[in-house]
Design a protein around this motif. Sequence first.
Motif: not given
Length: 421
Positions: A1-10, A16-22
């Motif tokens: 089963m494929l699980h997908q995590i959706i980050d809904r933080r504003l 971009s939170i994801a890009n900044r954390e990376r």
Amino acid sequence: MLHQIIDRRLSGKNKSIANRERFLRRFKNVIQRSVSDAIRDRSIKEIEHEKNIVIPKKDVSEPTFHHGRGGKNEIVHPGNADYVQGDKIPRPSSGAGKKGSQASKEGDGSDDFIFQLSREEFMQYFFEDLELPRLVQTNLMSMASWKNVRAGHSIDGSPTNIDIVRSLRSSLGRRIALGTPLASQLKKMEQRLEELTKDDSEHSEEIDVVATEIQVLRARIQHIPFIDPFDLRYINRVKHPQPSSRAVMFCVMDVSGSMDEQRKDLSKRFFILLYLFLTRNYEHIDVVFIRHHTRADEVDEDTFFHSQESGGTVVSSALELMQKIIVERYPSSEWNIYAAQASDGDNWNDDSPKCKQILEDKTLPLLRYFAYIQVAEAEQNLWNEYQKIAAGHPHFAMKKVQSASEIYSVFRELFEKQTIA
């Protein structure tokens, strides 16, 4: 089963939170070095402010493939009056290609990558992997503290805990459930009685039966209680154990005549780091500031860091005052007690053994941790006496600090995370 995590933080504007954390993860080492440099370079009062991080262009560049020019080329630069063919052109003077903020007239520079580290991010890196050592529950097992916490409702309990609204709501529901069928049946019987009474001669016996049933139904409805023990609802409270995490930190600083401005500055920097660390990581903690020369005084934070009062050196006066405050206000059965002392080590010869005796016999048995910072290289009598204490007490630590650049590393060594067995 494929699980997908959706980050809904504003995300913030243009962020971009994801890009900044990376990005922060990728250049973690560079950022940590910059945060360490901030302790030496920027004002202590501004230590919690945002900070610009400079990353050299070569560190953020990505590898690329391209075709070389190939062949043999001759280039003529217009306006050249200094060089002829075969001359070697020297490197650009310092300033070109370094910071990139200005272009040198002797050469071309390239801009470094600059981004702003937020206050929260700065403090996160600054205090990473730090915590007060040996912080344990003071009243573990035998004297645990408890707190009553609401846990829904129950059908029994103390009258003082009755939830009136919930009880009346339950009573209303019960009366509706029991009384509605009877009221409906009563209405039908009353209508039937009204029809029968129009012709008394033919239905006299049936009229008596219906009238009797009506009386019975009315009696049953009247006997439905307004409130019943079944309706009562009580606020349920359960006891949860609460860890005893109250802590107090004693900051003891030598302000005698032998403590020049540089040594006082080192002490102030260490205590400010300690104060920021405590207020960030522990919600319920008291901080007691003690200054001493020949006399020790408990002062407020502003006086502790900025007062110009000075004098001779009697270290035992500060330890005696700290012991007195502990006994009067911070019983060790209820508080986790910590202390940090900063001094140049200069003390009256007869007073240093007294300091050792006070710490060993009275103070250390009550403390979780004691850190001594000497802001001078010479090992004087106080250092020698404290070494005797450190040999037999694992919760007593000693370090030397000679320059501002050493404070951060010493602070981390003293307050790094420890595993409690």
